[in-house]
Design a protein around this motif. Structure first.
Motif, mmCIF file in Angstrom:
data_model
loop_
_atom_site.group_PDB
_atom_site.id
_atom_site.type_symbol
_atom_site.label_atom_id
_atom_site.label_comp_id
_atom_site.label_asym_id
_atom_site.label_seq_id
_atom_site.Cartn_x
_atom_site.Cartn_y
_atom_site.Cartn_z
ATOM 1 N N ASP A 1 -16.427 34.166 -34.066
ATOM 2 C CA ASP A 1 -15.700 32.895 -34.031
ATOM 3 C C ASP A 1 -16.299 31.905 -35.029
ATOM 4 O O ASP A 1 -15.571 31.171 -35.701
ATOM 5 N N VAL A 2 -17.633 31.880 -35.110
ATOM 6 C CA VAL A 2 -18.308 30.972 -36.032
ATOM 7 C C VAL A 2 -17.944 31.307 -37.477
ATOM 8 O O VAL A 2 -17.626 30.413 -38.272
ATOM 9 N N LYS A 3 -17.964 32.582 -37.808
ATOM 10 C CA LYS A 3 -17.642 33.006 -39.174
ATOM 11 C C LYS A 3 -16.174 32.750 -39.501
ATOM 12 O O LYS A 3 -15.838 32.312 -40.605
ATOM 13 N N LEU A 4 -15.299 33.000 -38.547
ATOM 14 C CA LEU A 4 -13.877 32.751 -38.763
ATOM 15 C C LEU A 4 -13.614 31.267 -38.933
ATOM 16 O O LEU A 4 -12.727 30.864 -39.706
ATOM 17 N N ALA A 5 -14.377 30.411 -38.241
ATOM 18 C CA ALA A 5 -14.184 28.967 -38.337
ATOM 19 C C ALA A 5 -14.331 28.495 -39.783
ATOM 20 O O ALA A 5 -13.577 27.626 -40.242
ATOM 21 N N GLY A 6 -15.303 29.051 -40.503
ATOM 22 C CA GLY A 6 -15.484 28.667 -41.896
ATOM 23 C C GLY A 6 -14.284 29.024 -42.748
ATOM 24 O O GLY A 6 -13.862 28.244 -43.616
ATOM 25 N N VAL A 7 -13.718 30.202 -42.515
ATOM 26 C CA VAL A 7 -12.527 30.627 -43.261
ATOM 27 C C VAL A 7 -11.362 29.685 -42.969
ATOM 28 O O VAL A 7 -10.664 29.226 -43.886
ATOM 29 N N ILE A 8 -11.161 29.396 -41.702
ATOM 30 C CA ILE A 8 -10.079 28.483 -41.305
ATOM 31 C C ILE A 8 -10.278 27.112 -41.936
ATOM 32 O O ILE A 8 -9.321 26.467 -42.389
ATOM 33 N N GLY A 9 -11.527 26.663 -41.986
ATOM 34 C CA GLY A 9 -11.821 25.372 -42.596
ATOM 35 C C GLY A 9 -11.402 25.294 -44.050
ATOM 36 O O GLY A 9 -10.943 24.242 -44.518
ATOM 37 N N ILE A 10 -11.539 26.399 -44.775
ATOM 38 C CA ILE A 10 -11.117 26.424 -46.187
ATOM 39 C C ILE A 10 -9.611 26.216 -46.293
ATOM 40 O O ILE A 10 -9.136 25.375 -47.069
ATOM 41 N N TYR A 11 -8.863 26.980 -45.516
ATOM 42 C CA TYR A 11 -7.401 26.916 -45.598
ATOM 43 C C TYR A 11 -6.848 25.580 -45.122
ATOM 44 O O TYR A 11 -5.883 25.057 -45.701
ATOM 45 N N LEU A 12 -7.443 25.013 -44.086
ATOM 46 C CA LEU A 12 -6.973 23.716 -43.597
ATOM 47 C C LEU A 12 -7.404 22.595 -44.548
ATOM 48 O O LEU A 12 -6.630 21.682 -44.840
ATOM 49 N N GLY A 13 -8.635 22.660 -45.019
ATOM 50 C CA GLY A 13 -9.137 21.633 -45.918
ATOM 51 C C GLY A 13 -8.358 21.552 -47.218
ATOM 52 O O GLY A 13 -8.161 20.458 -47.771
ATOM 53 N N TRP A 14 -7.892 22.689 -47.718
ATOM 54 C CA TRP A 14 -7.100 22.698 -48.951
ATOM 55 C C TRP A 14 -5.860 21.817 -48.809
ATOM 56 O O TRP A 14 -5.406 21.193 -49.777
ATOM 57 N N LEU A 15 -5.323 21.724 -47.604
ATOM 58 C CA LEU A 15 -4.100 20.961 -47.368
ATOM 59 C C LEU A 15 -4.371 19.482 -47.102
ATOM 60 O O LEU A 15 -3.456 18.667 -47.203
ATOM 61 N N GLY A 16 -5.604 19.144 -46.730
ATOM 62 C CA GLY A 16 -5.924 17.738 -46.507
ATOM 63 C C GLY A 16 -6.648 17.499 -45.202
ATOM 64 O O GLY A 16 -6.773 18.384 -44.354
ATOM 65 N N TRP A 17 -7.106 16.257 -45.028
ATOM 66 C CA TRP A 17 -7.874 15.892 -43.842
ATOM 67 C C TRP A 17 -7.038 15.977 -42.570
ATOM 68 O O TRP A 17 -7.547 16.347 -41.497
ATOM 69 N N GLY A 18 -5.760 15.640 -42.661
ATOM 70 C CA GLY A 18 -4.894 15.699 -41.485
ATOM 71 C C GLY A 18 -4.759 17.111 -40.963
ATOM 72 O O GLY A 18 -4.877 17.357 -39.751
ATOM 73 N N ALA A 19 -4.522 18.045 -41.863
ATOM 74 C CA ALA A 19 -4.399 19.450 -41.464
ATOM 75 C C ALA A 19 -5.704 19.954 -40.867
ATOM 76 O O ALA A 19 -5.709 20.694 -39.874
ATOM 77 N N LEU A 20 -6.814 19.543 -41.447
ATOM 78 C CA LEU A 20 -8.125 19.978 -40.968
ATOM 79 C C LEU A 20 -8.383 19.470 -39.548
ATOM 80 O O LEU A 20 -8.796 20.232 -38.661
ATOM 81 N N ALA A 21 -8.122 18.194 -39.322
ATOM 82 C CA ALA A 21 -8.377 17.607 -38.006
ATOM 83 C C ALA A 21 -7.447 18.183 -36.939
ATOM 84 O O ALA A 21 -7.893 18.571 -35.847
ATOM 85 N N VAL A 22 -6.167 18.255 -37.250
ATOM 86 C CA VAL A 22 -5.192 18.758 -36.282
ATOM 87 C C VAL A 22 -5.433 20.229 -35.985
ATOM 88 O O VAL A 22 -5.394 20.665 -34.823
ATOM 89 N N GLY A 23 -5.687 21.022 -37.014
ATOM 90 C CA GLY A 23 -5.919 22.449 -36.817
ATOM 91 C C GLY A 23 -7.153 22.727 -35.986
ATOM 92 O O GLY A 23 -7.153 23.625 -35.127
ATOM 93 N N ALA A 24 -8.217 21.965 -36.226
ATOM 94 C CA ALA A 24 -9.451 22.151 -35.461
ATOM 95 C C ALA A 24 -9.252 21.761 -33.997
ATOM 96 O O ALA A 24 -9.699 22.469 -33.083
ATOM 97 N N PHE A 25 -8.574 20.642 -33.756
ATOM 98 C CA PHE A 25 -8.360 20.169 -32.389
ATOM 99 C C PHE A 25 -7.397 21.075 -31.624
ATOM 100 O O PHE A 25 -7.604 21.363 -30.442
ATOM 101 N N ALA A 26 -6.349 21.524 -32.292
ATOM 102 C CA ALA A 26 -5.320 22.319 -31.621
ATOM 103 C C ALA A 26 -5.880 23.598 -31.030
ATOM 104 O O ALA A 26 -5.423 24.054 -29.971
ATOM 105 N N ALA A 27 -6.874 24.203 -31.667
ATOM 106 C CA ALA A 27 -7.458 25.436 -31.153
ATOM 107 C C ALA A 27 -8.012 25.239 -29.754
ATOM 108 O O ALA A 27 -7.790 26.047 -28.845
ATOM 109 N N PHE A 28 -8.739 24.134 -29.539
ATOM 110 C CA PHE A 28 -9.329 23.865 -28.227
ATOM 111 C C PHE A 28 -8.263 23.442 -27.219
ATOM 112 O O PHE A 28 -8.372 23.735 -26.026
ATOM 113 N N LEU A 29 -7.229 22.766 -27.702
ATOM 114 C CA LEU A 29 -6.131 22.387 -26.820
ATOM 115 C C LEU A 29 -5.426 23.627 -26.287
ATOM 116 O O LEU A 29 -5.230 23.772 -25.070
#
Length: 277
Positions: A197-225
């Motif tokens: 999960d930790v290693k996958l989180a970094g990969v996800i961070g790349i793809y979300l970050g490329w799209l912007g801060w909004g995508a990064l924040a929403v994508g990170a929060f939605a997983a726990f939701l």
């Protein structure tokens, strides 16, 4: 544009067939180069019996030799991958303004092509990692770790072609931030979060970050939701307890795609709530 979406969908069907193989063989440490055979009778699967979705329907869901049932998971994965590839391609083209007739320069066109390939790759590993995590509660390094190189290379070249490194910078920050966050969660509660999960989180961070801060924040929060709602639902129907291990990878992936498709829009809406106030 319709032609590109259809081509992407057909490619997704073919990739989906391969993902079925990967999802079974990688956890079992079986070579991907080995000839496909029926697991019941060992008969080799002929090319015409391996056409995505169509072959399963033509064979009525049974092996051509021994008539043993073939799981519906195979055509479902193929169809889902085809739809996912078509949707990702449509989203990327629409995001670039091509649905409204906007024209791109040659370098912008090549950059867009690389970005599409990057997100199609992400769609493919999203599907296969979800299958493997549900089956084995593992996220194999052989799939997760190369994804850093694939995403990093494609996005770096895309940024170089457009001469805009801002998206690449946020992608790098997203990778570091999400990896560190999950690493700390795992350190705080050993056993509650897997190393995969930790290693996958970094990969996800790349793809979300490329799209912007909004995508990064929403994508990170939605997983726990999503994961939290699912866990509570299981406890309410008495299918799990507070210490029951639940694969979190699928929820990370679902959250990531929520961020990809809706993150920026949700982020702007949330900010406007405060600005408007």
């Amino acid at each position: 544009m319709i032609f590109l979406i259809v081509v992407a969908g057909v490619l997704g069907l073919l990739i989906g067939s391969f993902l079925n193989v990967v999802a079974y063989r990688v956890p079992a440490k079986v070579s991907l180069m080995r000839e496909s055979r029926c697991p019941h009778c060992g008969s080799a699967i002929k090319p015409w019996q391996n056409v995505p979705v169509v072959s399963w329907i033509a064979l009525r869901g049974r092996c051509a030799t021994c008539k043993s049932p073939i799981s519906t998971r195979y055509p479902i994965v193929e169809a889902v991958t085809g739809v996912a590839f078509a949707c990702v391609t449509w989203w990327a083209l629409a995001s670039a303004g091509l649905t409204t007739g906007q024209m791109l320069t040659a370098s912008e066109t090549w950059a867009l092509a690389l970005v599409i390939v990057a997100y199609l790759y992400f769609a493919a590993i999203s599907i296969v990692l979800t299958l493997i995590d549900l089956d084995t509660h593992r996220l194999p390094n052989s799939i997760v770790l190369p994804s850093y190189l694939v995403a990093g290379t494609l996005f770096t070249v895309a940024a170089w072609l457009t001469g805009d490194g801002s998206a690449l910078l946020v992608a790098g920050v997203g990778m570091a931030a999400m990896y560190l966050f999950y690493f700390l969660l795992r350190a705080a509660r050993p056993g509650g979060m897997g190393g995969g999960d930790v290693k996958l989180a970094g990969v996800i961070g790349i793809y979300l970050g490329w799209l912007g801060w909004g995508a990064l924040a929403v994508g990170a929060f939605a997983a726990f939701l999503y994961g939290g709602v699912f866990g509570i639902a299981l406890m309410l129907i008495r299918r799990a307890g507070r210490k029951t291990a639940i694969p979190f990878g699928p929820w990370m992936i679902l959250g990531a795609w929520t961020g990809v498709f809706a993150g920026e829009a949700v982020g702007k809406w949330y900010v406007n709530l405060f600005v408007g106030a």
